[in-house]
Design a protein around this motif. Structure first.
Motif, mmCIF file in Angstrom:
data_model
loop_
_atom_site.group_PDB
_atom_site.id
_atom_site.type_symbol
_atom_site.label_atom_id
_atom_site.label_comp_id
_atom_site.label_asym_id
_atom_site.label_seq_id
_atom_site.Cartn_x
_atom_site.Cartn_y
_atom_site.Cartn_z
ATOM 1 N N GLY A 167 -32.741 -62.994 10.754
ATOM 2 C CA GLY A 167 -32.075 -63.158 9.479
ATOM 3 C C GLY A 167 -32.959 -63.170 8.244
ATOM 4 O O GLY A 167 -32.465 -62.931 7.139
ATOM 5 N N TYR A 168 -34.255 -63.445 8.380
ATOM 6 C CA TYR A 168 -35.130 -63.432 7.217
ATOM 7 C C TYR A 168 -35.359 -61.994 6.753
ATOM 8 O O TYR A 168 -35.160 -61.049 7.511
ATOM 9 N N ASP A 169 -35.778 -61.846 5.507
ATOM 10 C CA ASP A 169 -36.006 -60.524 4.934
ATOM 11 C C ASP A 169 -36.972 -59.728 5.814
ATOM 12 O O ASP A 169 -38.115 -60.135 6.016
ATOM 13 N N PRO A 170 -36.534 -58.598 6.367
ATOM 14 C CA PRO A 170 -37.429 -57.841 7.258
ATOM 15 C C PRO A 170 -38.671 -57.304 6.546
ATOM 16 O O PRO A 170 -39.685 -57.025 7.203
ATOM 17 N N GLU A 171 -38.607 -57.162 5.222
ATOM 18 C CA GLU A 171 -39.777 -56.671 4.493
ATOM 19 C C GLU A 171 -40.958 -57.623 4.624
ATOM 20 O O GLU A 171 -42.114 -57.209 4.447
ATOM 21 N N LEU A 172 -40.700 -58.883 4.912
ATOM 22 C CA LEU A 172 -41.789 -59.832 5.121
ATOM 23 C C LEU A 172 -42.581 -59.513 6.387
ATOM 24 O O LEU A 172 -43.786 -59.774 6.458
ATOM 25 N N TYR A 173 -41.911 -58.957 7.377
ATOM 26 C CA TYR A 173 -42.505 -58.750 8.703
ATOM 27 C C TYR A 173 -42.861 -57.296 9.001
ATOM 28 O O TYR A 173 -43.694 -57.041 9.881
ATOM 29 N N LEU A 174 -42.243 -56.358 8.306
ATOM 30 C CA LEU A 174 -42.466 -54.949 8.643
ATOM 31 C C LEU A 174 -43.935 -54.528 8.591
ATOM 32 O O LEU A 174 -44.370 -53.738 9.436
ATOM 33 N N PRO A 175 -44.744 -55.000 7.620
ATOM 34 C CA PRO A 175 -46.163 -54.612 7.666
ATOM 35 C C PRO A 175 -46.860 -55.006 8.968
ATOM 36 O O PRO A 175 -47.722 -54.272 9.454
ATOM 37 N N LEU A 176 -46.482 -56.145 9.556
ATOM 38 C CA LEU A 176 -47.050 -56.536 10.845
ATOM 39 C C LEU A 176 -46.612 -55.577 11.942
ATOM 40 O O LEU A 176 -47.420 -55.134 12.767
#
Length: 452
Positions: free
Chosen positions: A180-189
């Motif tokens: 549910g959190y903003d995927p943009e936070l994790y996509l770079p990983l």
């Protein structure tokens, strides 16, 4: 000499464009430097943060020039790390540690656990930089994530193999419904892992298992329904005490016992409902620890770098304790430390290392529509486990035990269908919901208020 010049440029506050003028031929004789420049170039063209280069180059180049990160700060022991500093909590303060030394130490472990506050962009940037530095030192790596339940492991494998685009990947792992959190936070990983073909590991179990443990206790869960999770190592009294505030924070509105941090009384720690809450947290910890331990078995074990909330890692509780019980003892915990945090919290045992994070204003997240129910899968629809008092769901007449069979005019076959329908709902609109209550079929309407 070229390596020292490069290291000095990285250390000094020069514009990032300096890196664009690197003459790679000057480093052709240094395989490690060439590997690092290649890593930066690939990451740059993929849109991964430019600061990865600064971090990796610092970690690899400075020791050969006698320019250690942190040397400029003198021999004293500050009580709190400044932004950009690695430090180790010790009795009497913290000890600064050079980035190259710290990363080399982490890279020699079996497991490196990196904490986070889920919605903090700076924490995720720090994670990316740390992973890049560790990968340059030990490329035989696996990245584990709290964010994915085990059942989507095949989707992670397809992502790493390059068979899925971003949107399809997020859809197939049910990101919006599960995390549910903003995927943009994790996509770079995720993109860094894909670029370098680093396997990604789904560490979590289904949320409904954790919720069910909180309702009835671990002993009441049939073995067949435990998703392979073994009995957790019992929680220490210190961990239970530390979890008590989280327990209070999870109480529904109107049911909170306290909002102040305090030491719980013995009877509160012995409360059956609280003990089930502790068991639910332990199952979460145990599941992730098991996923890590299983990956280390057999052959030449990789470095497992696991990404998860800091609450699962602090003070050696949570996942580190469960790993020790599973026989994995070569474990290091690294946490981001926000500049705004009280330095009194930097005590021995908190973590093996902390990294100073600059206090930057965070964009205010958009308000997400909330119906106010907890749900679970059911054979003929989506079961309502509970409805929050005074919520839109309660106002619409939805009760615990109802089975949602249609929502927004579409069949509700799984919990994700309900979640997606609610998230699409605009402020000031009505959402039709059909529920089965015993033998009766009821058409209800949830009225979403206009935006304030």
């Amino acid at each position: 000499m070229a390596s020292c010049a490069l290291a000095y440029a990285v250390c000094c506050p020069l514009p990032a464009t300096v890196l664009a003028f690197l003459d790679t031929t000057a480093y052709a004789g240094d395989p490690q430097c060439m590997k690092t420049i290649s890593l930066w170039t690939a990451s740059h063209h993929a849109g991964v943060y430019l600061r990865v280069a600064v971090f990796v180059l610092s970690a690899l180049s400075l020791s050969g020039c006698g320019l250690l990160v942190g040397a400029a700060f003198g021999g004293g022991r500050p009580s709190c790390p400044e932004p950009g500093q690695w430090s180790v909590p010790e009795a009497g303060g913290t000890r600064l540690e050079a980035a190259d030394t710290l990363l080399s130490r982490l890279a020699k472990e079996q497991v490196a656990l990196l904490g986070e506050t889920h919605d903090d962009p700076e924490h995720h940037r720090w994670q990316l930089h740390t992973i890049a530095g560790l990968y340059a030192l030990r490329p035989q790596m696996v990245l584990g994530f709290e964010m994915f339940p085990r059942r989507v492991q095949g989707v992670l494998d397809d992502w790493i193999a390059g068979r899925l685009g971003d949107a399809e990947f997020l859809s197939r792992v049910e990101w919006r419904q599960v995390w549910g959190y903003d995927p943009e936070l994790y996509l770079p990983l995720f993109q860094f892992a894909r670029m370098h073909r680093i396997p990604m590991l789904a560490l979590n179990v289904e949320r409904r298992l954790v919720s069910r443990v909180g309702e009835v206790g671990w002993a009441a869960i049939p073995v067949a329904d435990r998703e392979g999770v073994t009995d957790p190592e019992p929680a220490s009294r210190e961990y239970a005490t530390w979890l008590y505030q989280s327990y209070l924070d999870h109480q529904p509105p109107g049911g909170r016992q306290s909002v102040e941090r305090r030491q719980p009384a013995e009877q509160e720690l012995a409360d059956a409902r609280f003990r089930r809450f502790v068991e639910a947290m332990q199952v979460w910890d145990r599941a992730m620890a098991q996923g890590i331990a299983d990956r280390l078995r057999g052959g030449q074990a990789p470095l497992v770098v696991a990404i998860m909330g800091s609450g699962h890692l602090q003070y050696g509780h949570g996942v580190p304790r469960q790993l020790r019980d599973l026989g994995v003892t070569s474990v290091a915990v690294a946490l981001p430390w926000d500049q705004s945090e009280s330095c009194a919290g930097l005590v021995p045992g908190l973590a093996d290392a902390v990294f100073g994070i600059e206090a930057r204003p965070r964009p205010r997240p958009a308000e997400r529509p909330r119906l106010g129910i907890s749900i679970d899968a059911a054979p003929d629809g989506v079961r309502v486990v509970s409805a929050v008092p005074a919520s839109l769901a309660e106002q619409a007449g939805i009760l615990a035990g109802d089975v949602i069979v249609r929502i927004a005019g579409e069949p509700a076959a799984r919990p994700g269908d309900v979640i997606e329908a609610v998230l699409r709902q605009a402020p000031g609109t009505w959402l039709p919901i059909t529920v089965q209550r015993g033998d009766a079929t009821l058409d209800l309407v949830a009225r979403f208020p206009p935006r304030q």
